[in-house]
Write an enzyme that holds these catalytic residues in place. Structure first.
Site, PDB file in Angstrom:
ATOM      1  N   LEU A  63      -2.975   1.742  -1.292  1.00 49.61           N
ATOM      2  CA  LEU A  63      -3.613   1.435  -2.673  1.00 49.61           C
ATOM      3  C   LEU A  63      -4.578   2.252  -2.968  1.00 49.61           C
ATOM      4  O   LEU A  63      -5.661   2.489  -2.107  1.00 49.61           O
ATOM      5  CB  LEU A  63      -3.702  -0.004  -3.028  1.00 49.61           C
ATOM      6  N   ASP A  64      -4.992   2.692  -4.477  1.00 56.53           N
ATOM      7  CA  ASP A  64      -6.102   3.326  -4.690  1.00 56.53           C
ATOM      8  C   ASP A  64      -6.909   2.211  -5.446  1.00 56.53           C
ATOM      9  O   ASP A  64      -6.718   1.186  -5.332  1.00 56.53           O
ATOM     10  CB  ASP A  64      -5.827   4.403  -5.596  1.00 56.53           C
ATOM     11  N   GLN A  65      -8.097   2.748  -6.039  1.00 60.13           N
ATOM     12  CA  GLN A  65      -9.069   1.846  -6.767  1.00 60.13           C
ATOM     13  C   GLN A  65      -8.720   1.123  -7.632  1.00 60.13           C
ATOM     14  O   GLN A  65      -9.264   0.159  -8.210  1.00 60.13           O
ATOM     15  CB  GLN A  65     -10.432   2.713  -6.957  1.00 60.13           C
ATOM     16  N   VAL A  68      -3.019   0.209  -7.354  1.00 60.30           N
ATOM     17  CA  VAL A  68      -1.577   0.493  -7.463  1.00 60.30           C
ATOM     18  C   VAL A  68      -1.520   1.799  -6.192  1.00 60.30           C
ATOM     19  O   VAL A  68      -2.498   2.547  -5.645  1.00 60.30           O
ATOM     20  CB  VAL A  68      -1.284   1.528  -8.726  1.00 60.30           C
TER      21      VAL A  68
END
Length: 189
Positions: A63-65, A68
Site C-alpha cells: 500500500l501507499d500513503q 491503496v
C-alpha cells in the site's frame, strides 16, 4: 537470427480487442511475421477462453500513503501472472534465466480502473494475443473478487534475449508450446 535487408516494413496496427482506445502501433520487420492468436474471446468472468488465472491477496506492505495498492506494485502482479501462465504451458522462467537467456518485457501499458486495498482478494488473468518470430504480445486483466469488478487492463510485449542480452528469435520449442496452447484453446469469434 534475423538478417537485415536494408528495408523497413511499414508499421503494423496491433489491436487488442478489450481496449477501446487507439490501436498500439508496433514497427515490425515484416508484416508477415505477426501471427495473431485466435485463442480468445472477450467474455469476462471465468468463461474466458485461453486465459490463465491466478488468485492473489493484497498485502499491507504493497500500500501507499493513501491506503491503496501503489501503482508500481501492479506491474509485479502482472509479472507474476505472466510467469504462472508460462509455467502452465511448460516454460519455466527460472530455468530460462539460469540458462543465461531471458524472456524480458520490453513494453507494458497499464490502464488503472479502480484501486485495491489491504486484504482485497483479486484475480490476475493473462492471455497471449499474438506472437512473431521475436516477440510475444500479451494482455492482462485484474478483477476484484468476489464480484469481478475490473481493476486494471494491461497490454505488453516481451522479447527473447540471448546470453549477451541481445534480442533474438524465440526458440522453436517455445514457439511450439505457444502453438500447442493455441490449438487447445481455439474458439470461433
Amino acid at each position: 537470427m534475423l538478417k537485415a535487408t536494408g528495408t523497413v516494413a511499414p508499421a503494423m496496427h496491433v489491436v487488442f480487442p478489450c481496449f477501446s482506445s487507439r490501436p498500439l502501433i508496433l514497427p515490425l520487420r515484416s508484416t508477415k511475421t505477426f501471427k495473431p492468436l485466435s485463442c480468445f474471446k472477450q467474455q469476462g468472468g471465468k468463461g474466458m477462453n485461453g486465459v490463465h488465472e491466478i488468485e492473489l491477496k493484497v498485502r499491507d506492505y504493497e500500500l501507499d500513503q493513501f491506503g491503496v495498492v501503489n501503482n508500481a506494485v501492479y506491474a509485479n502482479y502482472c509479472q507474476h501472472g505472466q510467469h504462472e501462465f508460462m509455467e502452465t504451458i511448460g516454460i519455466n522462467c527460472d530455468e530460462v534465466s539460469r540458462s543465461g537467456e531471458a524472456l524480458a518485457v520490453s513494453e507494458l501499458t497499464i490502464k488503472f480502473l479502480a484501486p485495491l486495498r489491504s486484504g482485497c482478494k483479486f484475480v490476475v488473468k493473462t492471455r497471449i494475443s499474438g506472437t512473431s518470430m521475436t516477440r510475444i504480445y500479451f494482455e492482462q486483466f485484474i478483477f476484484k473478487l468476489p464480484n469481478q469488478e475490473p481493476i486494471l487492463e494491461a497490454k505488453g510485449m516481451a522479447v527473447w534475449l540471448d546470453k549477451r542480452y541481445r534480442p533474438v528469435c524465440i526458440p522453436s520449442y517455445i514457439r511450439s508450446n505457444f502453438g500447442h496452447f493455441q490449438r487447445q484453446h481455439v474458439v470461433e469469434y
